[in-house]
Design a protein around this motif. Structure first.
Motif, PDB file in Angstrom:
ATOM      1  N   SER A  26      48.968  78.096  11.393  1.00 17.52           N
ATOM      2  CA  SER A  26      48.946  77.978   9.934  1.00 17.52           C
ATOM      3  C   SER A  26      48.637  79.336   9.317  1.00 17.52           C
ATOM      4  N   GLY A 101      44.474  78.720   8.364  1.00 13.61           N
ATOM      5  CA  GLY A 101      44.290  77.347   7.935  1.00 13.61           C
ATOM      6  C   GLY A 101      42.951  77.075   7.280  1.00 13.61           C
ATOM      7  N   GLY A 102      41.964  77.902   7.545  1.00 13.51           N
ATOM      8  CA  GLY A 102      40.669  77.754   6.906  1.00 13.51           C
ATOM      9  C   GLY A 102      40.628  78.297   5.493  1.00 13.51           C
ATOM     10  N   SER A 104      40.730  81.288   4.454  1.00 14.31           N
ATOM     11  CA  SER A 104      39.931  82.489   4.271  1.00 14.31           C
ATOM     12  C   SER A 104      40.621  83.638   4.995  1.00 14.31           C
ATOM     13  N   ARG A 106      40.844  86.661   7.377  1.00 12.45           N
ATOM     14  CA  ARG A 106      40.106  87.185   8.512  1.00 12.45           C
ATOM     15  C   ARG A 106      41.056  87.932   9.436  1.00 12.45           C
ATOM     16  N   TYR A 108      42.666  88.592  13.133  1.00 12.30           N
ATOM     17  CA  TYR A 108      42.992  87.884  14.368  1.00 12.30           C
ATOM     18  C   TYR A 108      43.513  88.893  15.389  1.00 12.30           C
TER      19      TYR A 108
END
Length: 119
Positions: A26, A101-102, A104, A106, A108
């Motif tokens: 996502s 998907g959260g 927010s 960030r 990866y």
């Protein structure tokens, strides 16, 4: 969000390789995408980065030899490496700044792909 790096291998000095880093899961947006590398016994170092708008920045050691690019439709990052040298031998990692998907932003990381350049 998962990153899959590929394209590493063994190549002779002067040769070329093309690394890919495909993001899946996502993903609702991406910002900068970056390649790092870590040689045996050394710290991880930035190789090249590309912004969402296509702006690029390279380590001095790879300028003129490596080209970073991205395909936003495929959420894929590339690194074209030409005129490879033994000192380019390292594990290459990709990193993307993404909205997952959260919901927010960030960073990866991919799992790394080994590039070995023989003299």
């Amino acid at each position: 969000v998962q990153l899959q790096a590929s394209g590493g291998g063994l190549v002779q000095a002067g040769g070329s390789l093309r690394l890919s880093c495909a993001a899946s899961g996502s993903i609702f947006g991406t910002k900068s995408m970056t390649w790092y590398r870590q040689a045996p016994g050394k710290q991880r170092e930035l190789v090249a980065t590309i912004t969402a708008g296509g702006g690029t920045n390279y380590a001095d050691s790879v300028k003129g030899r490596f080209t970073i690019s991205r395909d936003n439709a495929k959420n894929t990052l590339y690194l074209q490496m030409n005129s490879l040298r033994p000192e380019d031998t390292a594990v290459y990692y990709c990193k993307i700044h993404a909205l997952g998907g959260g919901l927010s932003w960030r960073h990866y990381w991919g799992q790394g792909t080994l590039v070995t350049v023989s003299s």
